[in-house]
Write an enzyme that holds these catalytic residues in place. Structure first.
Site, PDB file in Angstrom:
ATOM      1  N   ASP A  45       0.790  -1.254   0.032  1.00 13.72           N
ATOM      2  CA  ASP A  45       0.026  -0.099   0.016  1.00 13.72           C
ATOM      3  C   ASP A  45       0.965   1.268  -0.132  1.00 13.72           C
ATOM      4  O   ASP A  45       1.767   1.324   0.818  1.00 13.72           O
ATOM      5  CB  ASP A  45      -0.880  -0.161   1.209  1.00 13.72           C
ATOM      6  CG  ASP A  45      -2.127   0.912   1.203  1.00 13.72           C
ATOM      7  OD1 ASP A  45      -1.954   2.069   0.640  1.00 13.72           O
ATOM      8  OD2 ASP A  45      -3.172   0.582   1.497  1.00 13.72           O
ATOM      9  N   SER A  77     -10.570  10.335   7.342  1.00 11.77           N
ATOM     10  CA  SER A  77     -11.640   9.823   6.984  1.00 11.77           C
ATOM     11  C   SER A  77     -11.451   8.370   6.700  1.00 11.77           C
ATOM     12  O   SER A  77     -12.560   7.600   6.399  1.00 11.77           O
ATOM     13  CB  SER A  77     -11.993  10.631   5.522  1.00 11.77           C
ATOM     14  OG  SER A  77     -11.079  10.220   4.667  1.00 11.77           O
ATOM     15  N   GLN A 126     -13.247   5.395  10.047  1.00  9.77           N
ATOM     16  CA  GLN A 126     -14.584   4.925  10.162  1.00  9.77           C
ATOM     17  C   GLN A 126     -14.649   3.413   9.766  1.00  9.77           C
ATOM     18  O   GLN A 126     -15.589   2.621  10.341  1.00  9.77           O
ATOM     19  CB  GLN A 126     -15.608   5.813   9.268  1.00  9.77           C
ATOM     20  CG  GLN A 126     -16.915   5.185   8.915  1.00  9.77           C
ATOM     21  CD  GLN A 126     -16.903   4.976   7.578  1.00  9.77           C
ATOM     22  OE1 GLN A 126     -16.001   4.442   7.048  1.00  9.77           O
ATOM     23  NE2 GLN A 126     -18.131   4.451   7.195  1.00  9.77           N
ATOM     24  N   LYS A 137       0.494   3.489   5.542  1.00 15.12           N
ATOM     25  CA  LYS A 137      -0.470   2.522   5.862  1.00 15.12           C
ATOM     26  C   LYS A 137       0.149   1.241   6.132  1.00 15.12           C
ATOM     27  O   LYS A 137       0.006   0.532   7.020  1.00 15.12           O
ATOM     28  CB  LYS A 137      -1.835   2.288   5.114  1.00 15.12           C
ATOM     29  CG  LYS A 137      -2.686   3.316   5.090  1.00 15.12           C
ATOM     30  CD  LYS A 137      -3.909   3.028   4.224  1.00 15.12           C
ATOM     31  CE  LYS A 137      -5.008   4.206   4.291  1.00 15.12           C
ATOM     32  NZ  LYS A 137      -5.894   4.066   3.068  1.00 15.12           N
ATOM     33  N   ASP A 190      -8.747  -0.654  -4.731  1.00 17.54           N
ATOM     34  CA  ASP A 190      -9.988   0.170  -5.020  1.00 17.54           C
ATOM     35  C   ASP A 190     -10.078   0.851  -6.486  1.00 17.54           C
ATOM     36  O   ASP A 190     -10.999   1.771  -6.887  1.00 17.54           O
ATOM     37  CB  ASP A 190     -10.166   1.515  -3.909  1.00 17.54           C
ATOM     38  CG  ASP A 190      -9.039   2.552  -4.142  1.00 17.54           C
ATOM     39  OD1 ASP A 190      -8.021   2.139  -4.946  1.00 17.54           O
ATOM     40  OD2 ASP A 190      -9.038   3.358  -3.359  1.00 17.54           O
ATOM     41  N   CYS A 219     -10.345 -16.641 -15.010  1.00 12.33           N
ATOM     42  CA  CYS A 219      -9.387 -15.474 -14.054  1.00 12.33           C
ATOM     43  C   CYS A 219     -10.199 -14.363 -13.869  1.00 12.33           C
ATOM     44  O   CYS A 219     -11.538 -14.274 -14.148  1.00 12.33           O
ATOM     45  CB  CYS A 219      -8.141 -15.146 -15.050  1.00 12.33           C
ATOM     46  SG  CYS A 219      -8.495 -14.163 -16.341  1.00 12.33           S
ATOM     47  N   CYS A 241     -15.450   5.401  -2.154  1.00 13.72           N
ATOM     48  CA  CYS A 241     -16.062   5.562  -0.853  1.00 13.72           C
ATOM     49  C   CYS A 241     -16.208   6.826  -0.681  1.00 13.72           C
ATOM     50  O   CYS A 241     -17.382   7.241  -0.116  1.00 13.72           O
ATOM     51  CB  CYS A 241     -15.449   4.641   0.058  1.00 13.72           C
ATOM     52  SG  CYS A 241     -15.218   2.808   0.019  1.00 13.72           S
ATOM     53  N   CYS A 281     -10.183 -14.615 -23.514  1.00 11.98           N
ATOM     54  CA  CYS A 281      -9.692 -13.657 -22.439  1.00 11.98           C
ATOM     55  C   CYS A 281      -8.352 -13.637 -22.879  1.00 11.98           C
ATOM     56  O   CYS A 281      -7.365 -14.598 -23.028  1.00 11.98           O
ATOM     57  CB  CYS A 281      -9.793 -14.470 -21.084  1.00 11.98           C
ATOM     58  SG  CYS A 281      -8.984 -13.420 -19.954  1.00 11.98           S
ATOM     59  N   CYS A 333      -5.993 -15.636 -19.802  1.00 17.74           N
ATOM     60  CA  CYS A 333      -6.099 -17.074 -19.436  1.00 17.74           C
ATOM     61  C   CYS A 333      -6.765 -18.061 -20.731  1.00 17.74           C
ATOM     62  O   CYS A 333      -6.993 -19.050 -20.441  1.00 17.74           O
ATOM     63  CB  CYS A 333      -6.906 -17.213 -18.119  1.00 17.74           C
ATOM     64  SG  CYS A 333      -8.767 -17.113 -18.215  1.00 17.74           S
TER      65      CYS A 333
END
Length: 252
Positions: free
Chosen positions: A61, A68, A71, A85, A129, A172, A189, A246, A249
């Site tokens: 990360d 924020s 929460q 993080k 995300d 996949c 979010c 795909c 895969c």
């Protein structure tokens, strides 16, 4: 590998489970899980895998803790605001369980470095995300033949799937989402909101699926997508078909 008296005590509630037992606990202690994102999903993943005896965690990360986040990102406290993080998450993991070796990677994972960062992991849990990261991670997992547990959430909904796309009859992650026309386009979010407890549900579930892949208990969940609606609440499961076209895969 022999379990020490302290480990027999610490993991007693795992060991008495017929589906895990002492041999399963040894597998956990010998395993290496890479966690993408130490956010809402990553927080309970890291907590439960560390507490449950996963021997090595790589936490990837590049972000810092913000007010924020608190929460829903239960790894962090108010005093952590502004801290990296990955480093804080690794410190919490080791504090939870000295059996856990936690390595923090303050780097953004992408197509250019995913294989290098994930190489050697037994399982990857992705709680990132955006589609660009998810596709880069998923493609690398398929090439490296590492099972991928992918979890996502927003508002009152969550979804989770396990992918082993290198196997002939299993999809996949790219089979599921396609080529993601705008790979950076993901609802956030901050824009839509999310119930904090939903992160706990999906992160805990993702940790369970990682343990399932390591230990091998219960029916295999690869190729299935579980969708949870927290408002109703109810859950449905769909099976994802392998896409023969795909580019990751499919048949070549």
């Amino acid at each position: 590998m022999q379990l020490t008296d302290a480990q027999l005590d610490r993991y007693a509630r795992h060991i008495v489970l017929r589906e895990i037992g002492g041999e399963g606990q040894k597998k956990l202690l010998s395993s290496h899980v890479a966690v993408i994102g130490a956010g809402g999903i990553g927080s309970p993943v890291i907590q439960y895998l560390a507490a449950g005896g996963v021997g090595r965690l790589t936490i990837i990360d590049d972000d810092v803790v913000t007010l924020s986040n608190l929460q829903r990102q239960t790894l962090f406290a108010t005093v952590d605001v502004g801290a990296p993080k990955a480093e804080r998450a690794a410190a919490v993991a080791v504090a939870l369980n000295p059996d856990a070796q936690a390595h923090a990677v303050r780097e953004r994972i992408g197509a250019d470095n995913a294989e290098e960062l994930l190489s050697g992991a037994d399982i990857v849990v992705d709680g990132s995300d955006n589609f660009a990261t998810r596709l880069a991670v998923a493609d690398a997992c398929t090439r490296l033949r590492i099972p991928l547990v992918s979890a996502a959430l927003g508002q009152f909904q969550g979804q989770i799937g396990t992918f082993r796309g290198w196997e002939p009859d299993l999809p996949c992650y790219r089979c599921f989402v396609g080529d993601a026309f705008d790979a950076d386009d993901c609802d956030s979010c901050s824009e839509l909101g999310v119930l904090g407890a939903m992160a706990g549900i999906m992160g805990g579930w993702a940790a369970m699926e990682a343990v399932r892949q390591i230990v091998g208990f219960g029916p295999d969940q690869a190729g299935k997508l579980h969708i949870f609606d927290g408002i109703t609440p109810k859950m449905r499961t769909i099976r994802i078909a392998k896409d023969p076209a795909c580019k990751t895969c499919g048949a070549r």
